[in-house]
Design a protein around this motif. Structure first.
Motif, mmCIF file in Angstrom:
data_model
loop_
_atom_site.group_PDB
_atom_site.id
_atom_site.type_symbol
_atom_site.label_atom_id
_atom_site.label_comp_id
_atom_site.label_asym_id
_atom_site.label_seq_id
_atom_site.Cartn_x
_atom_site.Cartn_y
_atom_site.Cartn_z
ATOM 1 N N ARG A 1 0.864 -1.178 0.000
ATOM 2 C CA ARG A 1 0.000 0.000 0.000
ATOM 3 C C ARG A 1 0.897 1.223 0.000
ATOM 4 O O ARG A 1 2.118 1.113 0.092
ATOM 5 C CB ARG A 1 -0.961 -0.009 1.178
ATOM 6 C CG ARG A 1 -0.300 0.028 2.530
ATOM 7 C CD ARG A 1 -1.324 -0.152 3.656
ATOM 8 N NE ARG A 1 -0.755 0.100 4.950
ATOM 9 C CZ ARG A 1 0.085 -0.662 5.609
ATOM 10 N NH1 ARG A 1 0.476 -1.795 5.073
ATOM 11 N NH2 ARG A 1 0.545 -0.332 6.789
ATOM 12 N N HIS A 2 0.304 2.386 -0.105
ATOM 13 C CA HIS A 2 1.069 3.628 -0.114
ATOM 14 C C HIS A 2 0.485 4.601 0.909
ATOM 15 O O HIS A 2 -0.737 4.657 1.076
ATOM 16 C CB HIS A 2 1.055 4.265 -1.509
ATOM 17 C CG HIS A 2 1.826 3.466 -2.503
ATOM 18 N ND1 HIS A 2 1.288 2.378 -3.164
ATOM 19 C CD2 HIS A 2 3.095 3.575 -2.938
ATOM 20 C CE1 HIS A 2 2.201 1.858 -3.966
ATOM 21 N NE2 HIS A 2 3.308 2.566 -3.856
ATOM 22 N N THR A 3 1.354 5.343 1.575
ATOM 23 C CA THR A 3 0.899 6.359 2.513
ATOM 24 C C THR A 3 0.325 7.526 1.727
ATOM 25 O O THR A 3 0.452 7.600 0.503
ATOM 26 C CB THR A 3 2.062 6.854 3.398
ATOM 27 O OG1 THR A 3 3.022 7.511 2.553
ATOM 28 C CG2 THR A 3 2.710 5.705 4.151
ATOM 29 N N SER A 4 -0.283 8.472 2.423
ATOM 30 C CA SER A 4 -0.854 9.641 1.748
ATOM 31 C C SER A 4 0.217 10.462 1.039
ATOM 32 O O SER A 4 -0.069 11.160 0.069
ATOM 33 C CB SER A 4 -1.618 10.513 2.740
ATOM 34 O OG SER A 4 -0.764 10.906 3.798
ATOM 35 N N SER A 5 1.458 10.358 1.487
ATOM 36 C CA SER A 5 2.555 11.075 0.833
ATOM 37 C C SER A 5 3.189 10.264 -0.300
ATOM 38 O O SER A 5 4.125 10.726 -0.940
ATOM 39 C CB SER A 5 3.631 11.446 1.860
ATOM 40 O OG SER A 5 4.206 10.280 2.408
ATOM 41 N N GLY A 6 2.688 9.048 -0.542
ATOM 42 C CA GLY A 6 3.171 8.232 -1.658
ATOM 43 C C GLY A 6 4.252 7.232 -1.311
ATOM 44 O O GLY A 6 4.739 6.509 -2.182
ATOM 45 N N THR A 7 4.637 7.131 -0.052
ATOM 46 C CA THR A 7 5.665 6.169 0.356
ATOM 47 C C THR A 7 5.085 4.754 0.359
ATOM 48 O O THR A 7 4.017 4.517 0.924
ATOM 49 C CB THR A 7 6.202 6.501 1.764
ATOM 50 O OG1 THR A 7 6.693 7.838 1.771
ATOM 51 C CG2 THR A 7 7.303 5.536 2.182
#
Length: 132
Positions: free
Chosen positions: A20-26
């Motif tokens: 998955r990805h965090t809201s910042s795209g990580t």
């Protein structure tokens, strides 16, 4: 006073990696790892216990792990213990201790479409190491 938080584990994945990805795209991937221990009890019987551990992999390594590993893959994980707490939907407080991976070494290859996890020749490993 000095301290050390270092973990070395070797085991099999209990499920396919979840990318998955965090809201910042990580990128972040969760791995379920089963680690077995054999021992002899006081009566001389050989026993085995299994410990199920959540491993969290971040960044570029998270994507590589999700792409190349699958349920049953044998891996070596090097990392640190991390305590996390959150408020559940029911309002209760939840806590967990998980391993944050610094390095994941692949000890078995992902099965292809026409093969199963047991079809690799005995002793064959990829030994692919993905540094952070």
């Amino acid at each position: 006073m000095a301290s050390l938080n270092r973990v070395f584990l070797m085991g099999n994945l209990t499920h396919d990696p979840e990318l998955r990805h965090t809201s910042s795209g990580t990128a972040v991937t969760d791995l379920g790892l089963a680690v077995n221990r054999r021992y002899t009890n006081g009566e001389g019987q050989t026993k085995e216990e299994t410990l199920f551990i959540t491993v969290v992999v971040w960044g570029k390594q998270a994507g590589v792990v999700a792409e190349y590993l699958a349920k049953g893959s044998l891996v070596h994980v090097e990392g640190r213990l991390h305590f996390r707490s959150w408020e559940a939907k029911d309002g209760g407080r939840r806590t967990t201790i998980e391993v944050v991976a610094d390095r994941v070494q692949f000890l078995s290859r992902r099965p292809g479409p026409a093969e199963s996890a047991d079809s690799a020749p005995e002793g064959e490993t990829s030994d692919k190491e993905v540094p952070f």
